[in-house]
Write an enzyme that holds these catalytic residues in place. Structure first.
Site, short mmCIF file in Angstrom:
data_model
loop_
_atom_site.label_atom_id
_atom_site.label_comp_id
_atom_site.label_asym_id
_atom_site.label_seq_id
_atom_site.Cartn_x
_atom_site.Cartn_y
_atom_site.Cartn_z
N ASP A 1 21.51 -7.08 20.80
CA ASP A 1 21.38 -5.62 20.80
C ASP A 1 21.00 -5.22 22.22
OD1 ASP A 1 21.76 -5.81 18.10
OD2 ASP A 1 19.77 -5.15 17.52
N ASP B 1 25.05 -0.35 8.62
CA ASP B 1 23.58 -0.45 8.62
C ASP B 1 23.03 0.12 7.32
OD1 ASP B 1 23.68 -1.28 11.40
OD2 ASP B 1 24.05 0.82 11.88
#
Ligand code: 1PR
Length: 524
Positions: free
Chosen positions: A224, A379
């Site tokens: 990330d 997500d």
């Protein structure tokens, strides 16, 4: 000097990088004379058969290519570069003639497994060939395809591979070789193969082999990435998507260095997620593109990049399409792009109207680059209910009860890095994405992210049962046992982790060592 045929779609950067890494000079064929004068020709390809043949025709490359092949000069075709050698393909609705150098066709996989086949599979060598000099025949290579070749006879069959059934995974006819798998994405073994082609090696040739090959479960390291408060691009990691300590964004390392490390450690793929991509616009975020360029120059496994892939209008009113963003990423070395927030909005519209517009980022990018190049990163988070009738969404009965002892939950899709929940469940969402042309689902789970408590196998099974494309299980890995658990309890094709790798609690090698005698995996 290697001449590379770039017909204008897909990631030729990877092939150039791999050849340059081996010390070769690569010249891109600009016109037919470059093909005529080539000493060694490499024809890489991703995308769709019909589109490729159309471009070869428009560029007047077809006849020079046919002449080159008939002259038996060194040729290496990769993926579509293999398909091109055949007479026709089921992939294009219109009838396009292939180069017809080998009699036979290209057919879609007709299997009870996920299609596309994505991952590392083995080969059975059917012909003694210098191309496999210094190989044992037990190695695995990276495959990503929905179609495979079906020669009319066995004369040119170099290797076969099993995926539901045995199919031809490479051919050789004289000096013309072509592989279904991607040497440029097959790590050290892939580089060795390219070297054999370039140097025309003919030593230590392995024997003809037989048996069943098996596709490996993939282990993926995820980075990330975002800027910290000082403006440095860092690899960060959140707990349930919160990446901040009191002072700043958590800094767990530099993207390019970490990616290279994970490649050396044996990660089967690397994923970069630009986690503030929904806010910023990636084409203005040149450092991220730079990360991709640098990484792809010395990391030879597939690279996925996500974050901010959507249509966008900048402050000066200039419009960019999602396809332009994706194309820039592919040109910079990405093999797959991943779409997050935009996919949720696209699916909401699709479910509302029941119509495909043909214009959404999922549809457009998969049409141009093939659906194997389009990953959907979702997500979801749990929403507990007392009774399945309390919601219109698909619920599961869960072993992990809710805060008020609820026994049921559904998985709510979110956008903007988990900040906004939508009226859409992850199972319905994943199925719709597949309908629209996505090739793979990266299935995160906000409840599990950064918790080290194991993957959410209930979520993964529910999504996996609903779709026919590969699913990457993500979020929650805390120890090696969690990887065997996810592969035992679910049919996920891959497992992705971040925190345990970045914090050096569990290296990639340890995961592989632990899994070695439990599930099929790739050993470097
Ligand atoms: O919406 O298309 O711009 O894409 C944004 C992308 O960034 C999405 O793929 C979204 O998942 C990701 N993202 C946005 N915000 C965050 C955040 O953490 N604040 N990260 C974020 C997502 C989740 C995983 C993580 C696993 C494994 N990261 O990819 O790597 O959960 O973690 P673990 O092994 O440590 O548990 P768009």
């Amino acid at each position: 000097m290697i001449t590379l045929l770039d017909y204008g779609a897909g990631n030729v950067r990877s092939v150039i990088n791999a050849l340059e890494f081996l010390g070769e000079t690569v010249k891109i064929a600009q016109n037919k004379d470059d093909i005529v004068s080539a000493e060694k020709l490499v024809f890489p390809g991703v995308g769709s058969f019909g589109n490729m043949i159309k471009i070869l025709n428009n560029k007047n490359f077809v006849q020079p290519l046919k002449d080159y092949l008939e002259a038996d000069k060194p040729f290496l075709g990769i993926c579509l570069g293999l398909h091109a050698l055949f007479e026709k393909s089921e992939e294009s609705k219109e009838v396009f003639e292939g180069l017809g150098f080998i009699k036979g066709s290209v057919n879609r996989f007709d299997v009870d497994l996920s299609v596309p086949q994505i991952g590392w599979n083995g080969i059975n060598i059917k012909k003694k060939s210098g191309f496999f000099s210094n190989f044992s025949g037990d190695e695995k290579f990276y495959f990503v395809h929905s179609y495979h070749v079906k020669p009319a006879n066995d004369d040119a069959v170099l290797t076969t591979t099993d995926y539901g059934y045995e199919y031809v995974s490479s051919i050789q006819k004289g000096n013309v070789i072509a592989t279904q798998f991607h040497p440029e994405k097959s790590g050290e073994n892939g580089l060795k193969l390219l070297k054999n082609f370039v140097e025309d090696n003919r030593s230590n040739i392995p024997e003809i082999s037989s048996g069943n090959t098996r596709i490996a479960k993939r282990i993926i390291a995820c980075l990330d990435v975002r800027s910290n408060d000082r403006g440095d691009l860092v690899v960060t990691k959140g707990d349930q998507y919160d990446v901040r300590d009191e002072s700043d964004v958590r800094n767990l390392g530099k993207p390019v260095e970490l990616a290279r490390q994970y490649y050396v450690d044996g990660s089967d793929e690397i994923t970069f997620l630009n986690i503030t991509g929904f806010r910023d616009f990636p084409l203005e975020d040149l450092p991220m593109i730079d990360v991709l360029k640098k990484t792809s120059s010395n990391v030879f496994v597939p690279l996925t990049i996500g974050g901010g892939i959507r249509d966008f209008t900048d402050k000066n009113g200039r419009k960019y399409t999602a396809l332009q963003v994706a194309s820039e990423y592919f040109r910079s070395g990405a093999d797959k792009i991943s779409i997050g927030s935009d996919a949720v909005l696209i699916v909401e519209e699709y479910l509302k109207t029941g119509k495909k517009t043909g214009k959404s980022s999922i549809e457009v990018i998969s049409q141009v680059y093939g659906n194997q190049a389009v990953v959907i990163s979702v997500d979801p988070k749990r929403v507990y209910v007392k009774d399945p009738n309390d919601t219109k969404h698909k619920v599961i009965k869960t072993d992990t009860k809710g805060p008020n002892d609820e026994e049921y939950c559904w998985y709510q899709c979110t956008i903007k890095g988990g900040r906004e929940g939508r009226d859409l469940d992850a199972v319905t969402f994943a199925k719709a994405c597949e309908d629209l042309g996505a090739g793979e689902i990266l299935l995160n789970c906000i409840d599990k992210d950064g918790t080290n408590s194991g993957f959410d196998c209930e979520l993964i099974s529910a999504v996996k049962e609903a779709v026919g494309i590969p699913v990457i299980a993500s979020s929650g890995a805390g120890c090696v046992e969690h990887f065997s658990e996810v592969f035992e309890k679910t049919d996920a094709e891959a497992a992705l982790a971040a925190g345990i790798f970045h914090r050096k609690e569990v290296p990639v090698q340890s995961v592989k060592e632990y899994l070695q005698d439990k599930v099929e995996i790739r050993i470097k």
